[in-house]
Design a protein around this motif. Structure first.
Motif, mmCIF file in Angstrom:
data_model
loop_
_atom_site.group_PDB
_atom_site.id
_atom_site.type_symbol
_atom_site.label_atom_id
_atom_site.label_comp_id
_atom_site.label_asym_id
_atom_site.label_seq_id
_atom_site.Cartn_x
_atom_site.Cartn_y
_atom_site.Cartn_z
ATOM 1 N N GLN A 80 8.535 7.109 -3.491
ATOM 2 C CA GLN A 80 8.101 7.458 -4.953
ATOM 3 C C GLN A 80 8.154 8.832 -5.301
ATOM 4 O O GLN A 80 8.489 9.649 -4.710
ATOM 5 C CB GLN A 80 6.503 7.082 -4.815
ATOM 6 C CG GLN A 80 6.132 5.485 -4.416
ATOM 7 C CD GLN A 80 6.794 4.495 -5.117
ATOM 8 O OE1 GLN A 80 6.308 4.018 -6.090
ATOM 9 N NE2 GLN A 80 7.866 3.664 -4.465
ATOM 10 N N GLY A 81 8.112 8.902 -6.642
ATOM 11 C CA GLY A 81 8.321 10.398 -7.251
ATOM 12 C C GLY A 81 7.396 11.211 -6.817
ATOM 13 O O GLY A 81 7.765 12.472 -6.929
ATOM 14 N N PHE B 100 0.824 -1.157 -0.025
ATOM 15 C CA PHE B 100 -0.041 0.206 -0.024
ATOM 16 C C PHE B 100 0.968 1.318 0.140
ATOM 17 O O PHE B 100 2.107 1.196 0.156
ATOM 18 C CB PHE B 100 -1.046 0.098 1.096
ATOM 19 C CG PHE B 100 -0.289 -0.011 2.731
ATOM 20 C CD1 PHE B 100 -0.025 1.101 3.266
ATOM 21 C CD2 PHE B 100 0.185 -1.034 3.152
ATOM 22 C CE1 PHE B 100 0.654 1.056 4.504
ATOM 23 C CE2 PHE B 100 0.657 -1.228 4.368
ATOM 24 C CZ PHE B 100 1.002 -0.095 5.101
ATOM 25 N N THR B 101 0.239 2.491 -0.104
ATOM 26 C CA THR B 101 0.940 3.730 -0.357
ATOM 27 C C THR B 101 0.404 4.451 0.959
ATOM 28 O O THR B 101 -0.719 4.435 1.472
ATOM 29 C CB THR B 101 0.598 4.447 -1.593
ATOM 30 O OG1 THR B 101 0.894 3.725 -2.581
ATOM 31 C CG2 THR B 101 1.273 5.671 -1.579
ATOM 32 N N LYS C 175 5.892 3.698 -0.755
ATOM 33 C CA LYS C 175 5.207 2.338 -1.249
ATOM 34 C C LYS C 175 5.768 1.184 -0.287
ATOM 35 O O LYS C 175 7.030 0.866 -0.017
ATOM 36 C CB LYS C 175 5.820 1.885 -2.698
ATOM 37 C CG LYS C 175 5.063 0.617 -3.266
ATOM 38 C CD LYS C 175 3.714 0.983 -3.216
ATOM 39 C CE LYS C 175 2.942 -0.394 -3.815
ATOM 40 N NZ LYS C 175 1.489 -0.203 -4.231
ATOM 41 N N ILE C 176 4.731 0.809 0.649
ATOM 42 C CA ILE C 176 4.954 -0.270 1.872
ATOM 43 C C ILE C 176 4.779 -1.420 1.387
ATOM 44 O O ILE C 176 3.505 -1.529 0.704
ATOM 45 C CB ILE C 176 4.215 0.522 2.893
ATOM 46 C CG1 ILE C 176 4.625 1.798 3.426
ATOM 47 C CG2 ILE C 176 4.477 -0.537 4.295
ATOM 48 C CD1 ILE C 176 6.034 2.353 3.501
ATOM 49 N N ALA C 177 5.437 -2.287 1.762
ATOM 50 C CA ALA C 177 5.253 -3.861 1.530
ATOM 51 C C ALA C 177 5.271 -4.333 3.102
ATOM 52 O O ALA C 177 6.138 -4.217 3.722
ATOM 53 C CB ALA C 177 5.906 -4.618 0.484
#
Length: 202
Positions: free
Chosen positions: A148-149, A111-112, A154-156
């Motif tokens: 991210q740009g 997720f972000t 961005k997380i996992a």
């Protein structure tokens, strides 16, 4: 690769209501795992989904022997789902305020977020699956955190503690979504093919 590993490997893009927080050491050391309030509306929706799954084999038998009764049961089930959706939308802001795009499997979640999270940090996750409205609780470990740009992260995460019933619900959810995507893709491909064939004869 074992059958369980193959099932856990399946991953789909999805839209879910998601909330998280960093878990404390005391919570992680609690042998009882996550505390679930059985009276909570989210927990009740999850129990409804578990009951539906448990009765599925009986429903198939009824559907085979008496289709009319099966259609009636399906109608009642849809009414219960509508009531559950109404209750949840009014009972928990998570359902309406924190919906986002994710990548999900039975073993983890991507997720972000606006904030960076430390690698190996343990999170308490709570998320709601659509359209079943099932609420899943888990302790999860952060395995990646990439900037991210657009300035977001961005997380996992990998599920470190997940109730087996919830894992089975996740597996069914992912498989069903994959089947729906394959069906929709075939439907679009068939429509394009028919349109192309029609144009050939114009």
């Amino acid at each position: 690769m074992s059958e369980q590993e193959r099932r856990d490997f399946f991953r789909v893009d999805d839209e879910i209501a998601l909330n998280y927080r960093v878990a404390t050491e005391d919570e992680l050391n609690n042998n009882e795992g996550l505390r679930v309030n059985e009276a909570d509306s989210l927990s009740l929706a999850t129990e409804l989904e578990k009951m539906k799954a448990a009765s599925r084999i009986h429903f198939r038998h009824v559907e085979k022997e008496t289709p009319e009764v099966a259609r009636y049961f399906t109608h009642i089930e849809k009414k219960i789902d509508l009531i559950a959706r109404h209750v949840m939308m009014g009972a928990d802001g998570l359902f309406t305020k924190n919906t986002q795009s994710v990548s999900i499997s039975a073993s983890g979640l991507g997720f972000t977020t606006d904030e960076a999270l430390q690698l190996d940090a343990m999170l308490e996750l709570k998320f709601i699956l659509n359209p079943s409205l099932t609420c899943i609780h888990s302790y999860s470990k952060v395995v990646t955190c990439d900037l991210q740009g657009d300035g977001k992260y961005k997380i996992a995460v990998e599920f470190s503690w997940l109730n087996e019933d919830d894992r089975e619900i996740l597996i069914r959810h992912v498989v069903q979504k994959q089947m729906n995507e394959i069906r929709d893709h075939k439907s679009v491909s068939y429509t394009h093919l028919r349109a192309h064939e029609t144009l050939r004869y114009l």
